[in-house]
Design a protein around this motif. Sequence first.
Motif, PDB file in Angstrom:
ATOM      1  N   GLY A  89      25.896 -10.919   1.520  1.00  0.00           N
ATOM      2  CA  GLY A  89      25.253 -10.404   2.723  1.00  0.00           C
ATOM      3  C   GLY A  89      24.179 -11.282   3.325  1.00  0.00           C
ATOM      4  O   GLY A  89      23.339 -10.803   4.087  1.00  0.00           O
ATOM      5  N   LEU A  90      24.213 -12.596   3.042  1.00  0.00           N
ATOM      6  CA  LEU A  90      23.190 -13.482   3.603  1.00  0.00           C
ATOM      7  C   LEU A  90      23.628 -14.133   4.914  1.00  0.00           C
ATOM      8  O   LEU A  90      22.786 -14.516   5.731  1.00  0.00           O
ATOM      9  CB  LEU A  90      22.803 -14.565   2.592  1.00  0.00           C
ATOM     10  CG  LEU A  90      22.011 -14.079   1.370  1.00  0.00           C
ATOM     11  CD1 LEU A  90      21.741 -15.235   0.414  1.00  0.00           C
ATOM     12  CD2 LEU A  90      20.698 -13.428   1.787  1.00  0.00           C
ATOM     13  N   VAL A  91      24.940 -14.276   5.119  1.00  0.00           N
ATOM     14  CA  VAL A  91      25.430 -14.828   6.384  1.00  0.00           C
ATOM     15  C   VAL A  91      26.537 -13.931   6.927  1.00  0.00           C
ATOM     16  O   VAL A  91      27.094 -13.102   6.208  1.00  0.00           O
ATOM     17  CB  VAL A  91      25.949 -16.285   6.228  1.00  0.00           C
ATOM     18  CG1 VAL A  91      24.861 -17.200   5.687  1.00  0.00           C
ATOM     19  CG2 VAL A  91      27.207 -16.342   5.366  1.00  0.00           C
ATOM     20  N   GLU A  92      26.842 -14.143   8.224  1.00  0.00           N
ATOM     21  CA  GLU A  92      27.911 -13.379   8.872  1.00  0.00           C
ATOM     22  C   GLU A  92      28.489 -14.235   9.995  1.00  0.00           C
ATOM     23  O   GLU A  92      27.890 -15.235  10.404  1.00  0.00           O
ATOM     24  CB  GLU A  92      27.372 -12.061   9.426  1.00  0.00           C
ATOM     25  CG  GLU A  92      26.310 -12.234  10.493  1.00  0.00           C
ATOM     26  CD  GLU A  92      25.612 -10.938  10.890  1.00  0.00           C
ATOM     27  OE1 GLU A  92      25.743  -9.950  10.150  1.00  0.00           O
ATOM     28  OE2 GLU A  92      24.943 -10.927  11.932  1.00  0.00           O
ATOM     29  N   THR A 121      34.774 -20.497  14.354  1.00  0.00           N
ATOM     30  CA  THR A 121      33.861 -19.350  14.405  1.00  0.00           C
ATOM     31  C   THR A 121      32.466 -19.777  13.971  1.00  0.00           C
ATOM     32  O   THR A 121      32.295 -20.529  13.019  1.00  0.00           O
ATOM     33  CB  THR A 121      34.367 -18.235  13.470  1.00  0.00           C
ATOM     34  OG1 THR A 121      35.692 -17.881  13.869  1.00  0.00           O
ATOM     35  CG2 THR A 121      33.473 -17.010  13.559  1.00  0.00           C
ATOM     36  N   LEU A 122      31.461 -19.294  14.687  1.00  0.00           N
ATOM     37  CA  LEU A 122      30.083 -19.590  14.324  1.00  0.00           C
ATOM     38  C   LEU A 122      29.656 -18.786  13.095  1.00  0.00           C
ATOM     39  O   LEU A 122      30.101 -17.651  12.889  1.00  0.00           O
ATOM     40  CB  LEU A 122      29.141 -19.245  15.484  1.00  0.00           C
ATOM     41  CG  LEU A 122      29.209 -20.148  16.723  1.00  0.00           C
ATOM     42  CD1 LEU A 122      28.348 -19.567  17.832  1.00  0.00           C
ATOM     43  CD2 LEU A 122      28.769 -21.565  16.394  1.00  0.00           C
ATOM     44  N   VAL A 123      28.803 -19.390  12.316  1.00  0.00           N
ATOM     45  CA  VAL A 123      28.187 -18.725  11.166  1.00  0.00           C
ATOM     46  C   VAL A 123      26.697 -18.595  11.443  1.00  0.00           C
ATOM     47  O   VAL A 123      26.068 -19.525  11.959  1.00  0.00           O
ATOM     48  CB  VAL A 123      28.401 -19.548   9.871  1.00  0.00           C
ATOM     49  CG1 VAL A 123      27.727 -18.879   8.686  1.00  0.00           C
ATOM     50  CG2 VAL A 123      29.890 -19.752   9.608  1.00  0.00           C
ATOM     51  N   ARG A 124      26.120 -17.449  11.116  1.00  0.00           N
ATOM     52  CA  ARG A 124      24.676 -17.256  11.316  1.00  0.00           C
ATOM     53  C   ARG A 124      24.117 -16.461  10.143  1.00  0.00           C
ATOM     54  O   ARG A 124      24.865 -15.854   9.366  1.00  0.00           O
ATOM     55  CB  ARG A 124      24.407 -16.507  12.616  1.00  0.00           C
ATOM     56  CG  ARG A 124      24.870 -15.057  12.609  1.00  0.00           C
ATOM     57  CD  ARG A 124      24.637 -14.377  13.938  1.00  0.00           C
ATOM     58  NE  ARG A 124      25.135 -12.996  13.921  1.00  0.00           N
ATOM     59  CZ  ARG A 124      25.328 -12.261  15.016  1.00  0.00           C
ATOM     60  NH1 ARG A 124      25.071 -12.785  16.227  1.00  0.00           N
ATOM     61  NH2 ARG A 124      25.777 -11.029  14.928  1.00  0.00           N
ATOM     62  N   LEU A 125      22.791 -16.463  10.039  1.00  0.00           N
ATOM     63  CA  LEU A 125      22.134 -15.612   9.051  1.00  0.00           C
ATOM     64  C   LEU A 125      22.395 -14.154   9.389  1.00  0.00           C
ATOM     65  O   LEU A 125      22.428 -13.784  10.570  1.00  0.00           O
ATOM     66  CB  LEU A 125      20.629 -15.884   9.032  1.00  0.00           C
ATOM     67  CG  LEU A 125      20.209 -17.282   8.568  1.00  0.00           C
ATOM     68  CD1 LEU A 125      18.706 -17.472   8.758  1.00  0.00           C
ATOM     69  CD2 LEU A 125      20.582 -17.505   7.111  1.00  0.00           C
ATOM     70  N   ALA A 126      22.588 -13.336   8.382  1.00  0.00           N
ATOM     71  CA  ALA A 126      22.906 -11.924   8.616  1.00  0.00           C
ATOM     72  C   ALA A 126      21.809 -11.262   9.443  1.00  0.00           C
ATOM     73  O   ALA A 126      20.612 -11.453   9.189  1.00  0.00           O
ATOM     74  CB  ALA A 126      23.077 -11.203   7.286  1.00  0.00           C
TER      75      ALA A 126
END
Length: 400
Positions: A57-60, A74-79
């Motif tokens: 659950g740290l990134v989404e 697809t972009l990755v970001r902090l949750a």
Amino acid sequence: MSAASGTEHSMVETRHQTRLLTLLRDEGPMSRVELGERLELPRARVGAEVTRLAEVGLVETAGPSASRGGRRSTLVRLAGDLRVLSVDVGATSVGVAVTDASCEVLAHAVEDCDVRQGPHPVLRRVAELAAKIRDEAPGRLVAAGIGLPGPVSFAEGMAVAPPIMPGWDRFNVRDHLGGLWGCPVAVDNDVNAMALGERHAGVARSTDDLMFVKIGTGIGCGIVLGGKVYRGVAGTAGDIGHIRLDDFGPTCACGEVGCLEAYFGGAALARDGLALARSGRSAHLAEVATERGAVTARDVGRAAAAGDFGAVNLIRDGGRRLGQVVASLVSFLNPGMVVIGGGVAQLGHQLLAEVRGAVYRRSLPLATGNLPIVLSELGETAGVIGAAWSATDRAFTLSS
């Protein structure tokens, strides 16, 4: 993740994950391709690390990235539900904020609080304020950071022999708050936190070498070298308030005489402002003293802004003394920027002009030729933003 025992369970398993999380915090959402290029990792390894971080659950994912030809990744970001508690304890006030994992302030509250009450009453009030503002920005608490107005052992998470903090000596703030909040806690000197805040989100954005000078009840300096806070061996680097200017000067809170802080901290300005009022050399401050029986540093600033000659001279004298010390530091460290903040810095451009004049006169031309000396852009949020930055560094680091 309880810190009460002194050991913290980290959700981060590899140093690549630490670098990935830090990069997303500092620069925002990225595609897997960009992450691989920046981290110099093969695409398969980036994919595996992102998958692991998503599982805890740290990134989404955050939608498609800009097209670079071919299929859009697809972009990755902090949750988005991650939350950080950050606290700025001053001599006479306490500020508590909730930020997201990128250290953006989502909720913030400041109130008067006397640090001399001791750790239990002050931290109890911090906990009450934190509970209140967490309701304004709900989410999953992953880290906390706190800045304290005295010498701090960063490694141990506690203040050590702080001059204006009776009862705080070696009180384990990190374990106390870690046990209360169940997350990793970073404890630092308040000026170091402010320097980090300005470096990452304020006027010193992307400046790797800077000095942040805080003028409040006391005076301190946060030093950032190569993008990292320089704390010294024991954590006391930057304690410029106790540099002695005169062997026969006024008594300082530390017990010595003639310290810079004894001439130009908030308490010194209040003392000298009251003396001005009682001597009749400041009609403005005399009126304040008659009405309230006391004078504050803020009153001196208001009097100076109104053109009161005595108050203006107090600020000029103090600014000159501060400038002398800063000039020596500029010659020694050769920083890329000097930022001035804290409550007394609200005296503004009269103060800034005196400091600039002293530094430019006394330092080598090569050191000052392209040196900005500026007021803080973040004001009272500098400390909480910097404390959040330290907190996320701790949360995103692989436990030893």
